[in-house]
Write a protein that holds these residues in place. Sequence first.
Motif, mmCIF file in Angstrom:
data_model
loop_
_atom_site.group_PDB
_atom_site.id
_atom_site.type_symbol
_atom_site.label_atom_id
_atom_site.label_comp_id
_atom_site.label_asym_id
_atom_site.label_seq_id
_atom_site.Cartn_x
_atom_site.Cartn_y
_atom_site.Cartn_z
ATOM 1 N N GLU A 261 0.835 -1.187 0.000
ATOM 2 C CA GLU A 261 0.000 0.000 0.000
ATOM 3 C C GLU A 261 0.877 1.247 0.000
ATOM 4 O O GLU A 261 1.996 1.242 0.492
ATOM 5 N N THR A 262 0.320 2.337 -0.524
ATOM 6 C CA THR A 262 1.072 3.586 -0.630
ATOM 7 C C THR A 262 1.522 4.087 0.734
ATOM 8 O O THR A 262 2.688 4.465 0.923
ATOM 9 N N TYR A 263 0.610 4.107 1.707
ATOM 10 C CA TYR A 263 0.969 4.642 3.021
ATOM 11 C C TYR A 263 2.023 3.776 3.708
ATOM 12 O O TYR A 263 2.873 4.267 4.447
ATOM 13 N N ARG A 264 2.002 2.473 3.463
ATOM 14 C CA ARG A 264 3.010 1.586 4.048
ATOM 15 C C ARG A 264 4.383 1.866 3.427
ATOM 16 O O ARG A 264 5.405 1.840 4.115
ATOM 17 N N VAL B 284 4.336 9.162 -3.222
ATOM 18 C CA VAL B 284 4.290 7.843 -3.854
ATOM 19 C C VAL B 284 3.014 7.699 -4.664
ATOM 20 O O VAL B 284 1.916 7.981 -4.175
ATOM 21 N N THR B 285 3.163 7.290 -5.908
ATOM 22 C CA THR B 285 2.034 6.928 -6.756
ATOM 23 C C THR B 285 2.314 5.518 -7.291
ATOM 24 O O THR B 285 3.444 5.021 -7.166
ATOM 25 N N ILE C 272 -8.994 1.137 -1.805
ATOM 26 C CA ILE C 272 -9.862 1.616 -0.727
ATOM 27 C C ILE C 272 -9.043 2.058 0.474
ATOM 28 O O ILE C 272 -9.307 3.108 1.077
ATOM 29 N N ARG C 273 -8.029 1.280 0.826
ATOM 30 C CA ARG C 273 -7.192 1.629 1.985
ATOM 31 C C ARG C 273 -6.426 2.923 1.740
ATOM 32 O O ARG C 273 -6.272 3.745 2.651
ATOM 33 N N ASP C 274 -5.940 3.122 0.511
ATOM 34 C CA ASP C 274 -5.229 4.366 0.202
ATOM 35 C C ASP C 274 -6.174 5.560 0.263
ATOM 36 O O ASP C 274 -5.797 6.631 0.751
ATOM 37 N N LEU C 275 -7.388 5.400 -0.236
ATOM 38 C CA LEU C 275 -8.364 6.488 -0.173
ATOM 39 C C LEU C 275 -8.705 6.829 1.272
ATOM 40 O O LEU C 275 -8.806 8.000 1.646
ATOM 41 N N MET C 276 -8.872 5.801 2.098
ATOM 42 C CA MET C 276 -9.182 6.030 3.507
ATOM 43 C C MET C 276 -8.018 6.695 4.238
ATOM 44 O O MET C 276 -8.229 7.448 5.200
ATOM 45 N N ALA C 277 -6.785 6.420 3.793
ATOM 46 C CA ALA C 277 -5.607 7.014 4.424
ATOM 47 C C ALA C 277 -5.301 8.406 3.888
ATOM 48 O O ALA C 277 -4.346 9.042 4.328
ATOM 49 N N VAL D 48 -4.597 10.428 -4.934
ATOM 50 C CA VAL D 48 -4.085 10.134 -6.279
ATOM 51 C C VAL D 48 -3.855 8.637 -6.449
ATOM 52 O O VAL D 48 -4.293 8.026 -7.423
ATOM 53 N N SER D 49 -3.170 8.034 -5.482
ATOM 54 C CA SER D 49 -2.897 6.597 -5.562
ATOM 55 C C SER D 49 -4.187 5.786 -5.499
ATOM 56 O O SER D 49 -4.358 4.817 -6.239
ATOM 57 N N GLY D 50 -5.091 6.182 -4.587
ATOM 58 C CA GLY D 50 -6.341 5.447 -4.455
ATOM 59 C C GLY D 50 -7.166 5.485 -5.725
ATOM 60 O O GLY D 50 -7.691 4.458 -6.172
ATOM 61 N N LEU D 51 -7.283 6.666 -6.338
ATOM 62 C CA LEU D 51 -8.070 6.791 -7.561
ATOM 63 C C LEU D 51 -7.421 6.071 -8.734
ATOM 64 O O LEU D 51 -8.114 5.451 -9.546
ATOM 65 N N SER D 52 -6.083 6.147 -8.825
ATOM 66 C CA SER D 52 -5.405 5.474 -9.941
ATOM 67 C C SER D 52 -5.501 3.951 -9.813
ATOM 68 O O SER D 52 -5.713 3.246 -10.807
ATOM 69 N N LYS D 53 -5.363 3.437 -8.595
ATOM 70 C CA LYS D 53 -5.523 1.995 -8.399
ATOM 71 C C LYS D 53 -6.965 1.573 -8.637
ATOM 72 O O LYS D 53 -7.223 0.497 -9.194
#
Length: 253
Positions: free
Chosen positions: A28-31, A52-53, A217-222, A226-231
């Motif tokens: 995940e991006t945040y990790r 990070v993207t 979903i986890r990236d969007l919640m965090a 950008v990463s959440g929408l692209s994934k």
Amino acid sequence: MGNQIEKTYDIMEVCLLAGKIMLQSGGETYRVEDTMMRIAAAFGIESTHSYVTPTGIIFSAEGTEPTKTKLIRISERSTDLKKVSMVNSISRRISSGEVTLEEALEHLKEIDSLDVTFPFRVQVAAATLASGCFMIMFEGGWNDFIPAMISGGMGYLSFVYFHRFVPIKFFSEFLASFVIGLLSFLFVKMGVGHQLDKIIIGSVMTLVPGLLVTNAIRDLMAGHLVSGLSKGAEAFLTAFAIGAGIAVVLSFL
């Protein structure tokens, strides 16, 4: 001064290599961002920024003159949670002071070069068995277990080989789902299979981007929009490719 600048670049190289391995392996991006910042802090760089993207990492280290910034491009992404776990283990050892900068770089290079995936025949066998089990999970009959296994296994095999010849994931997934739909239809037409919808549903599950949807979903919640929408967009394209391949079969047969 020169040694300090060189050391800073070495620390950034370790951080970026760790982030690259994790991002390419489905982390995940945040990790990824958290791991990079923890490694930098453990080696003495407290003020860092990372962006990070799914296709790139920008990492900056403040507190040095001038401020250092590096960028790496991510072109290939897969699912390899074993490598994510191995990088996390190295990160924890760095934070506890068990690993030096040189040792960390060496360990990460070894992880990057490792091929810890299961042999191809094992992957196909797992996809074959999983397809039959998914069909049963979706309340299909046991008399369709073998057709679902064969359709799912051939679909996964087709996906891998199509992707080798046409390295565009969308077309590989489309053609693989087309093969699944065609085989499922033929099984039902010959009387070997009975519930066409259940066979197809069970067979395509090996192509469904479950990890990608979860990470989106986890990236969007965090807050990583950008990463959440692209994934999420990538997962949507995969779902569209699967649906389109099945729809073509059902439309013309």
